[in-house]
Scaffold this motif. Structure first.
Motif, PDB file in Angstrom:
ATOM      1  N   LEU A  72      -6.499   4.276  -5.106  1.00  0.00           N
ATOM      2  CA  LEU A  72      -6.846   3.155  -4.234  1.00  0.00           C
ATOM      3  C   LEU A  72      -7.824   2.195  -4.901  1.00  0.00           C
ATOM      4  O   LEU A  72      -8.052   1.098  -4.397  1.00  0.00           O
ATOM      5  CB  LEU A  72      -7.388   3.668  -2.906  1.00  0.00           C
ATOM      6  CG  LEU A  72      -6.416   4.562  -2.123  1.00  0.00           C
ATOM      7  CD1 LEU A  72      -7.005   4.956  -0.788  1.00  0.00           C
ATOM      8  CD2 LEU A  72      -5.054   3.925  -1.973  1.00  0.00           C
ATOM      9  N   ASP A  73      -8.373   2.577  -6.067  1.00  0.00           N
ATOM     10  CA  ASP A  73      -9.278   1.689  -6.800  1.00  0.00           C
ATOM     11  C   ASP A  73      -8.517   0.660  -7.631  1.00  0.00           C
ATOM     12  O   ASP A  73      -9.027  -0.413  -7.910  1.00  0.00           O
ATOM     13  CB  ASP A  73     -10.193   2.486  -7.736  1.00  0.00           C
ATOM     14  CG  ASP A  73     -11.234   3.288  -6.981  1.00  0.00           C
ATOM     15  OD1 ASP A  73     -11.307   3.184  -5.744  1.00  0.00           O
ATOM     16  OD2 ASP A  73     -11.974   4.042  -7.635  1.00  0.00           O
ATOM     17  N   ARG A  74      -7.303   1.024  -8.051  1.00  0.00           N
ATOM     18  CA  ARG A  74      -6.502   0.109  -8.860  1.00  0.00           C
ATOM     19  C   ARG A  74      -5.029   0.329  -8.548  1.00  0.00           C
ATOM     20  O   ARG A  74      -4.505   1.405  -8.764  1.00  0.00           O
ATOM     21  CB  ARG A  74      -6.741   0.334 -10.348  1.00  0.00           C
ATOM     22  CG  ARG A  74      -5.905  -0.605 -11.187  1.00  0.00           C
ATOM     23  CD  ARG A  74      -6.327  -0.649 -12.616  1.00  0.00           C
ATOM     24  NE  ARG A  74      -5.501  -1.627 -13.310  1.00  0.00           N
ATOM     25  CZ  ARG A  74      -5.548  -1.800 -14.594  1.00  0.00           C
ATOM     26  NH1 ARG A  74      -6.362  -1.095 -15.333  1.00  0.00           N
ATOM     27  NH2 ARG A  74      -4.772  -2.699 -15.164  1.00  0.00           N
ATOM     28  N   MET A  75      -4.361  -0.713  -8.068  1.00  0.00           N
ATOM     29  CA  MET A  75      -2.955  -0.589  -7.688  1.00  0.00           C
ATOM     30  C   MET A  75      -2.076  -1.603  -8.419  1.00  0.00           C
ATOM     31  O   MET A  75      -0.918  -1.787  -8.069  1.00  0.00           O
ATOM     32  CB  MET A  75      -2.821  -0.758  -6.176  1.00  0.00           C
ATOM     33  CG  MET A  75      -3.524   0.320  -5.369  1.00  0.00           C
ATOM     34  SD  MET A  75      -2.839   1.961  -5.592  1.00  0.00           S
ATOM     35  CE  MET A  75      -1.385   1.843  -4.585  1.00  0.00           C
ATOM     36  N   TYR A  90       1.503  -1.733  -6.826  1.00  0.00           N
ATOM     37  CA  TYR A  90       1.814  -0.573  -5.998  1.00  0.00           C
ATOM     38  C   TYR A  90       1.018  -0.704  -4.717  1.00  0.00           C
ATOM     39  O   TYR A  90      -0.043  -1.313  -4.687  1.00  0.00           O
ATOM     40  CB  TYR A  90       1.470   0.728  -6.737  1.00  0.00           C
ATOM     41  CG  TYR A  90       2.536   1.071  -7.732  1.00  0.00           C
ATOM     42  CD1 TYR A  90       3.499   2.027  -7.441  1.00  0.00           C
ATOM     43  CD2 TYR A  90       2.631   0.403  -8.941  1.00  0.00           C
ATOM     44  CE1 TYR A  90       4.514   2.312  -8.323  1.00  0.00           C
ATOM     45  CE2 TYR A  90       3.642   0.677  -9.843  1.00  0.00           C
ATOM     46  CZ  TYR A  90       4.580   1.635  -9.528  1.00  0.00           C
ATOM     47  OH  TYR A  90       5.590   1.899 -10.399  1.00  0.00           O
ATOM     48  N   GLN A  91       1.550  -0.130  -3.650  1.00  0.00           N
ATOM     49  CA  GLN A  91       0.839  -0.170  -2.381  1.00  0.00           C
ATOM     50  C   GLN A  91       0.690   1.236  -1.831  1.00  0.00           C
ATOM     51  O   GLN A  91       1.527   2.099  -2.071  1.00  0.00           O
ATOM     52  CB  GLN A  91       1.562  -1.064  -1.382  1.00  0.00           C
ATOM     53  CG  GLN A  91       2.954  -0.602  -1.034  1.00  0.00           C
ATOM     54  CD  GLN A  91       3.687  -1.598  -0.143  1.00  0.00           C
ATOM     55  OE1 GLN A  91       3.197  -2.695   0.117  1.00  0.00           O
ATOM     56  NE2 GLN A  91       4.849  -1.225   0.318  1.00  0.00           N
ATOM     57  N   PHE A  92      -0.389   1.437  -1.122  1.00  0.00           N
ATOM     58  CA  PHE A  92      -0.634   2.710  -0.447  1.00  0.00           C
ATOM     59  C   PHE A  92       0.261   2.759   0.782  1.00  0.00           C
ATOM     60  O   PHE A  92       0.263   1.838   1.594  1.00  0.00           O
ATOM     61  CB  PHE A  92      -2.112   2.805  -0.055  1.00  0.00           C
ATOM     62  CG  PHE A  92      -2.444   4.018   0.765  1.00  0.00           C
ATOM     63  CD1 PHE A  92      -2.524   5.264   0.180  1.00  0.00           C
ATOM     64  CD2 PHE A  92      -2.660   3.906   2.131  1.00  0.00           C
ATOM     65  CE1 PHE A  92      -2.831   6.391   0.936  1.00  0.00           C
ATOM     66  CE2 PHE A  92      -2.979   5.016   2.886  1.00  0.00           C
ATOM     67  CZ  PHE A  92      -3.054   6.264   2.284  1.00  0.00           C
ATOM     68  N   ILE A  93       1.034   3.847   0.912  1.00  0.00           N
ATOM     69  CA  ILE A  93       1.912   4.013   2.074  1.00  0.00           C
ATOM     70  C   ILE A  93       1.217   4.855   3.137  1.00  0.00           C
ATOM     71  O   ILE A  93       1.069   4.422   4.272  1.00  0.00           O
ATOM     72  CB  ILE A  93       3.254   4.666   1.681  1.00  0.00           C
ATOM     73  CG1 ILE A  93       3.957   3.855   0.585  1.00  0.00           C
ATOM     74  CG2 ILE A  93       4.143   4.865   2.902  1.00  0.00           C
ATOM     75  CD1 ILE A  93       4.335   2.449   0.975  1.00  0.00           C
ATOM     76  N   SER A  94       0.794   6.066   2.743  1.00  0.00           N
ATOM     77  CA  SER A  94       0.134   6.948   3.702  1.00  0.00           C
ATOM     78  C   SER A  94      -0.384   8.197   3.001  1.00  0.00           C
ATOM     79  O   SER A  94      -0.059   8.453   1.845  1.00  0.00           O
ATOM     80  CB  SER A  94       1.118   7.370   4.806  1.00  0.00           C
ATOM     81  OG  SER A  94       2.180   8.134   4.250  1.00  0.00           O
TER      82      SER A  94
END
Length: 159
Positions: A72-75, A90-94
């Motif tokens: 979550l610090d670098r996507m 990239y994205q955080f999904i869950s």
């Protein structure tokens, strides 16, 4: 994939190569020249040399960068497949639990957000194992693809 340690916070790939059995025309490779900041891209038909963007990874090594830079610090990462280099987001999904042969693993599910609904790359990173990828789902534009799920983790790193 070959890579070298740059610091405790990241690794730099040295070489990357993909070959498809029985299809030599599908070969793609990348050689990283960090000293001169040049990237040599080679396919079965072409070879080009381009400027090497800082922190560039190949499609495999980037998944292991999360061991050094929490997801979550670098996507956003410049990535190469041996044919080209470009920045991928990239994205955080869950947060999800993945069931494996060695138990239930708490993960961060991330996905490539390329805008192309037909092509998909999803990665599940193990929270308790320094964010190593334990599940990878890749679907190509033609609908073919693969799914990898870890069957074992051997490490001297404590949970």
């Amino acid at each position: 994939m070959l890579f070298r340690s740059v610091s405790q916070s990241r690794y730099e790939p040295e070489a990357y190569r993909v070959e498809v059995t029985g299809k030599p025309e599908k070969m793609q490779a990348a050689n990283f020249d960090w000293g001169n900041m040049k990237l040599t891209l080679k396919t079965a038909k072409t070879e080009t040399v381009e400027d090497l963007p800082q922190d560039t990874q190949d499609f495999l090594s980037f998944m292991y960068q999360f061991m050094f830079v929490p997801p979550l610090d670098r996507m956003e990462w410049p990535l190469t497949n041996g044919k080209m280099v470009r920045v991928y987001n990239y994205q955080f999904i869950s947060e999800e639990v993945v069931v494996t042969k060695f138990g239930q693993i708490n993960t961060y599910h991330i996905a490539k957000s390329s805008g192309d609904a037909e092509e998909k790359t999803d990665v599940w990173l193990a929270e308790d194992y320094r964010f190593i990828p334990i599940k990878i789902l890749k679907i190509a534009k033609d609908g073919s693809g693969y799914e990898f799920i870890a069957t074992r983790i051997d490490t001297d790193i404590a949970k």
